[in-house]
Design an enzyme around this catalytic site. Structure first.
Site, PDB file in Angstrom:
ATOM      1  CD  GLU A 174       2.325  10.197  -0.930  1.00 43.70           C
ATOM      2  OE1 GLU A 174       3.284   9.445  -1.144  1.00 43.70           O
ATOM      3  OE2 GLU A 174       1.260   9.819  -0.421  1.00 43.70           O
ATOM      4  CB  CYS A 223      -1.345   6.764   1.454  1.00 49.73           C
ATOM      5  SG  CYS A 223      -2.575   5.718   2.228  1.00 49.73           S
ATOM      6  CD  GLU A 267      -3.055  -0.892   0.440  1.00 45.97           C
ATOM      7  OE1 GLU A 267      -3.109   0.134  -0.272  1.00 45.97           O
ATOM      8  OE2 GLU A 267      -3.912  -1.779   0.419  1.00 45.97           O
TER       9      GLU A 267
END
Lengths: 308, 489, 293
Positions: free
Chosen positions: B399, B302, B268
């Site tokens: 990110e 996330c 993940e």
């Protein structure tokens, strides 16, 4: 305060296209207000603020001058053992009781609000509603709380509702007009939003949730939706509108959460009794008990707080 | 008539007084050892590291630093438990152990929430209302699967894998441990779990609960340490499965490291999720969704909705309302019940966020931050909006993992879809519109594992979570989350 | 006089067209008896590049096609294959099968296509779920195709391995690039011809021939390939695939199966090339408990 002339110079939007509202999103936002923890100094200040925003209300078929006078006395002497408490903002009565109330509040600064327009159903011809309003104004009412025609609203006759509000505003003259949407009958938040827009463009100085005769009344979801409408109206027109949740706000915690909601949605400009009111009858004593608990440090009993 | 008394109040400032959650009645040790084979053992190197409270930089506890030898010990303990006990335990009994863990966690919910906030910097409102209840519910949900696995995989016999090595991140320390451990146990595997080095405490508290639950020794082992500790798990020969949640960079290293093995992996990883506001959206709720999308957990999420796309016709209104809304956010002490944005998890992460903010300014983007006060000590970052950015801006592509939102506008739905999908990631996406047919169109066309329509950042044990493309593979949660821990015969 | 036989020219299949390889190279694989099977395109990485572009272009339309329609197209492929059974049997025999084996393989291939054709409009029903989340939201998960899939076809068979791999991939709405068996390439090309006369849109399936070891790298490292399948038992290939997966986290699937077995087909071959997509939407709850209406 804006005049009806200011209001009529606005470009009237198509009320069918009022912004949509997502109820689950509103519920989540409201739940966040309720997680705010109001303690210590903030609580003391908030409670006094709430007390000063109450419209102490009696709207019953069995109201008599004596009952109204007792309530007016309470409005000015909330809890004599605790000096320095503010008064409530206003008393709210039927037109027939305005004269009595006006005399009873005297020069205390407590205002007299009168419901009108065939409250609570509003099922009367416009001419009757205008007469009803003019009578209350002539008796000395400082504020008029009218009801909208919910039947017409739900039939989609938005212009009818709008015209009626504008006509009552005319009849009010300089008296401030609160427009009751009776949100419990409008059911959806989309309707609440649309009715708020109609009321504000039509001439409301205040918008108010409910008559107190229909459940549910002033849920936080409904009040929040109306506060959003007020903010959008201010952004678009520059005109400030007041808000009055009425019915169902019976304890201090709920009142404080309403104030949190006002602060975070509209800002502190609205945290006065000129722009925010609670329509309630039992709230005042609960707030008083909380104030006394803070002052004395012990939990309170209702036996020590007068019921009028 | 006499002069009227003044009864009209003046508008005054009304600030919320501090409302700190008490940290009394919290059992926290000064030093934590490794939980291996049902016992608390000292690290073979004798080394420890400090975990600190990022809100005030104070040390919370000393934590054992596990090396390869310790990992070997943990894997052996897990293997032994698997062979001798756990693989022979009846599925219905497995379920009861997991239910018991869920209940014990619920009983200590407040303790977990307080420790989580102290250790990670997340606000107490979130650890109390989101992280801890979701973690408990995750155990509760998966417990019931243990004896029903044959219904999850039609026409197949289900077998456990053996020993699962699990590495969790610092953004949702307890919740991620639950996401990893619960399905692994339900499917009959044993576990070696390493929490992140900055947030090990709640996983260690969980180990205490597991000990108390009577779960056979070695079924769950919790080992603490840094990246090299995690690498030792990944590279251990006797681990059958790697489950990792963390950065895409580390995910790729893991994928490479296990290439020559038969280890099964679920990863993940990162995201740069789009949150798309169409002109017919319920604007006020969309603004809430934007705020919840990017400022939830300080943006350390996330699937954070870090790229906002607003249709041009409503852009001005949305941005104005967004600015107004974030000015009411309270940034500060995570332990205060009224705080909306807590502390950034570590100095390293704050440096990364600040570096990106500088890049944004250098690239000519317009920044907006509300004028809120920040605590003097500790790691904090104001909620930050960047306007006048393009797909090619660094802060739009990479990110940031902090409370930083980029805002782009679009004219047509096609343009929004194209830009939203124009990224190596594919974890989540948000859609805001009042029109049902449009929601389904966008939901179909957006390449993301989770689509939030007229909502954002919602999680539930029954709902599978995970991404496309470089956001990783495999799903956690729900029926689909079981497949990561089974082989089908 | 004996009639001169017309030999078949084997080309590759890219984007619904039959070009020769960009490289201009060819090879001539032989069967066990030493007979040349044909002159086969010896593809290069440029053909890989073109195929992936074609597959990506076809992905949108194919993945959004109605499931029922995908099923009909797969069924149509099976029909076409049935009609050209003889040709495939002949090619299999040429490549070293006995007549009995060849007939069995072709029949099984046809049946396998029909098996997966049937799954097209069912797998989302079996695999999908409505998830009972605790909040006031409607939440459902459904399977959606992963994207462009690179397939290293079974080296040991010419037809059944190929069909067994591509059928679940395209049934699930993916598009693919296939490297055919290096030594047994004939059926892959002929199958492309079958496809071209079916209704399968160009680019959904692209077939290349040549050296697997040469073409594997450009395919597995391609950043626009979302998943790779390898069918076989060579561990070093599996390792290479997994390592190259680290570039863009493409999904790697490895099967080491006897495709002639009946149980080598199942729903899970299809779900291996699917992503789970979960959608949330609020549910407005007005009024009291719904049971009281």
């Amino acid at each position: 305060m804006s005049t009806q002339k200011d209001r009529l110079s606005l470009i009237i939007p198509n009320f069918k296209e009022s912004p949509c509202v997502d109820k689950v999103g509103v519920e989540e936002r409201v739940a966040r207000f309720q997680t705010r923890s109001i303690k210590a100094e903030a609580k003391a200040q908030g409670l006094r603020m709430a007390l000063n925003m109450i419209d102490l209300t009696t709207l019953e078929g069995k109201d008599t001058p004596r009952k109204v006078k007792q309530m007016c006395y309470k409005a000015q002497h909330l809890h004599s053992v605790c000096p320095g408490l503010p008064n409530v903002a206003a008393v709210c009565v039927y037109p027939s009781m305005v004269g009595v109330a006006k005399k009873a509040v005297g020069d205390s600064g407590v205002k007299v609000a009168s419901v009108s327009t065939a409250f609570p159903s509003g099922q009367a011809p416009l001419s009757v509603k205008i007469m009803d309003t003019k009578f209350a104004v002539a008796e000395g009412a400082d504020e008029i709380d009218m009801v909208i025609s919910r039947g017409k609203f739900l039939s989609g006759e938005y212009n009818f509702v709008f015209d009626e509000i504008a006509a009552i505003k005319d009849a009010c003259g300089k008296t401030r007009l609160k427009v009751i949407l009776e949100t419990g009958e409008l059911v959806t938040l989309d309707n609440v939003r649309r009715a708020s827009d109609i009321a504000m463009y039509g001439g409301a100085d205040f918008i108010k949730t409910s008559t107190g005769k229909i459940q549910p009344a002033a849920t936080m979801q409904v009040t929040y939706t109306m506060l959003q409408a007020i903010r959008d109206f201010k952004l678009k027109t520059g005109i400030q509108i007041g808000m009055k949740p009425a019915g169902g706000i019976s304890n201090s915690k709920l009142a404080l959460h309403n104030l949190v909601m006002v602060k975070e949605t509209l800002g502190e400009d609205w945290l006065t009794n000129e722009w925010f009111r609670f329509g309630a009858s039992s709230l005042a004593n609960d707030v008083l008990m909380q104030i006394m608990k803070a002052e004395t440090g012990v939990y309170q009993s209702t036996n020590y707080f007068s019921k009028d | 008539m006499a002069k009227k008394k003044e009864n009209q109040s003046k508008a005054v400032k009304w600030d919320y007084s501090p409302a700190p959650e008490s940290s009394s009645h919290i059992n926290m040790k000064d030093q934590y050892e490794l939980f291996i084979g049902g016992k608390w053992v000292k690290p073979s190197s004798g080394k420890y590291f400090d975990t600190i409270n990022p809100a005030n930089k104070r040390k919370l506890a000393k934590i054992a630093y596990a090396n390869e030898k310790d990992i070997d010990k943990a894997v052996k303990a897990a293997r032994k438990a698997y062979k001798t006990v756990w693989s022979k335990t009846a599925p219905a009994e497995r379920a009861k152990y997991i239910y018991r863990i869920a209940r014990l966690m619920q009983e200590r919910a407040r303790e977990f929430a307080v420790i989580e906030s102290l250790d990670s910097g997340k606000v107490i409102r979130e650890s109390r209302d989101v992280d801890v209840p979701l973690a408990c519910n995750h155990f509760f949900y998966y417990a019931g699967w243990a004896d029903k696995l044959e219904y999850a995989f039609p026409n197949r016999k289900v077998e456990s894998l053996g020993v699962a090595g699990q590495i969790t991140p610092w953004n949702f320390p307890l919740l991620m441990a639950a996401w990893k451990i619960a399905p692994a146990l339900a499917t009959g595997n044993c576990v070696v779990l390493k929490p992140a080095e900055t947030t090990p405490l709640t996983a260690l508290k969980l180990a205490e609960i597991i000990e108390e639950s009577g779960l056979p020794p070695g079924v769950v082992n919790i080992v603490t340490g840094y990246g090299d500790t995690g690498a030792a798990i990944v590279n251990h020969d006797d681990v059958d499965k790697i489950a990792f949640t963390g950065s895409t960079g580390v995910g790729k290293i893991i994928q490479k490291a296990i290439a020559s093995t038969d280890k099964k992996a679920t990863l993940e990883l990162g995201g740069k999720s789009a949150n798309i506001i169409l002109e017919d959206a319920p604007i006020d709720q969309a603004v809430e969704g934007i705020v919840n999308g990017i400022f939830f957990n300080q943006g350390h999420v996330c699937c954070a909705g870090s790229r906002l796309f607003v249709q041009e016709s409503v852009a001005e209104e949305v941005i104005e309302k967004l600015k107004h809304r974030i000015s009411s956010l309270i940034v500060g002490d995570p332990m205060d019940k009224n705080t909306d944005i807590g502390a950034i998890n570590s100095k390293e992460q704050l440096d990364i966020i600040n570096r990106y903010i500088k890049i944004g300014l250098d690239e000519g983007a317009t920044m907006y931050q509300p004028d809120c006060s920040l605590p003097k000590s500790g790691y904090y970052c104001r909620p930050t909006l960047f306007m006048n950015v393009a797909q090619s801006s660094t802060i739009v592509q990479e990110e940031i993992f902090g409370p930083v939102l980029t805002i782009q506008t679009f004219r047509t739905v096609d343009e929004a879809i194209e830009k939203a999908n124009n990224t190596p990631y594919g974890l989540a996406a948000g859609i805001w519109t009042d029109k049902g047919s449009r929601i389904f169109n966008l939901a179909n066309k957006l390449n993301a594992g989770v689509i939030w329509a007229n909502t954002y950042n919602k999680f539930d044990p029954t709902s599978p979570f995970g991404g496309y493309k470089e956001s990783g593979f495999g799903r956690e949660g729900g029926l689909q989350g079981l497949s990561a821990y089974v082989k089908l015969k | 006089m004996e009639r001169l036989k017309v030999l078949k020219t084997y080309k590759v299949y890219i984007g619904g067209k039959f070009p020769r390889t960009e490289s201009g190279r060819y090879y001539s694989p032989k069967n066990a008896k030493g007979e040349v099977l044909g002159n086969i395109c010896f593809c290069s990485r440029k053909d890989i590049r073109n195929s992936v572009v074609a597959a990506r272009k076809a992905f949108g339309g194919w993945s959004e096609r109605a499931a029922n329609n995908r099923g009909q197209i797969l069924y149509r492929i099976a029909e076409m294959l049935e009609g050209r059974k003889a040709q495939f049997i002949e090619e299999l025999i040429l490549q070293g099968s006995t007549k009995v084996q060849a007939e069995k393989e072709v029949v099984l291939s046809i049946d396998r296509l029909i098996y997966y054709a049937g799954w097209c409009d069912k797998y989302t029903q079996v695999l999908g779920s409505v998830n009972p989340v605790a909040s006031s939201h409607f939440n459902f998960s459904m399977h959606v195709p992963t994207g462009v899939v690179g397939i290293l076809a079974d080296q040991k068979t010419s037809l059944i391995g190929l069909i067994s791999l591509i059928a679940p991939v395209i049934a699930g709405g993916n598009t693919c690039v296939v490297l055919a068996s290096e030594k047994l390439p004939l059926c892959a090309i002929t199958f492309s011809e079958v496809l071209n006369s079916s209704d399968l849109p160009g680019g959904v399936l692209n077939v290349l021939t040549g050296s697997c070891s040469e073409m594997m790298k450009p395919l597995t490292t391609h950043m626009d390939v979302n998943a790779m399948i390898y069918s076989g038992s060579d561990k070093s290939i599996v390792k290479e695939l997994k390592e190259s997966s680290a570039l863009n986290l493409k999904r790697i699937l490895h099967y080491d199966l006897d495709w002639m077995k009946a149980d080598s087909q199942d729903l899970y071959k299809l779900s291996d090339f699917q992503e789970v997509k979960t959608t949330w939407h609020p549910i407005e709850n007005i009024g009291g408990a719904s049971s009281s209406y």
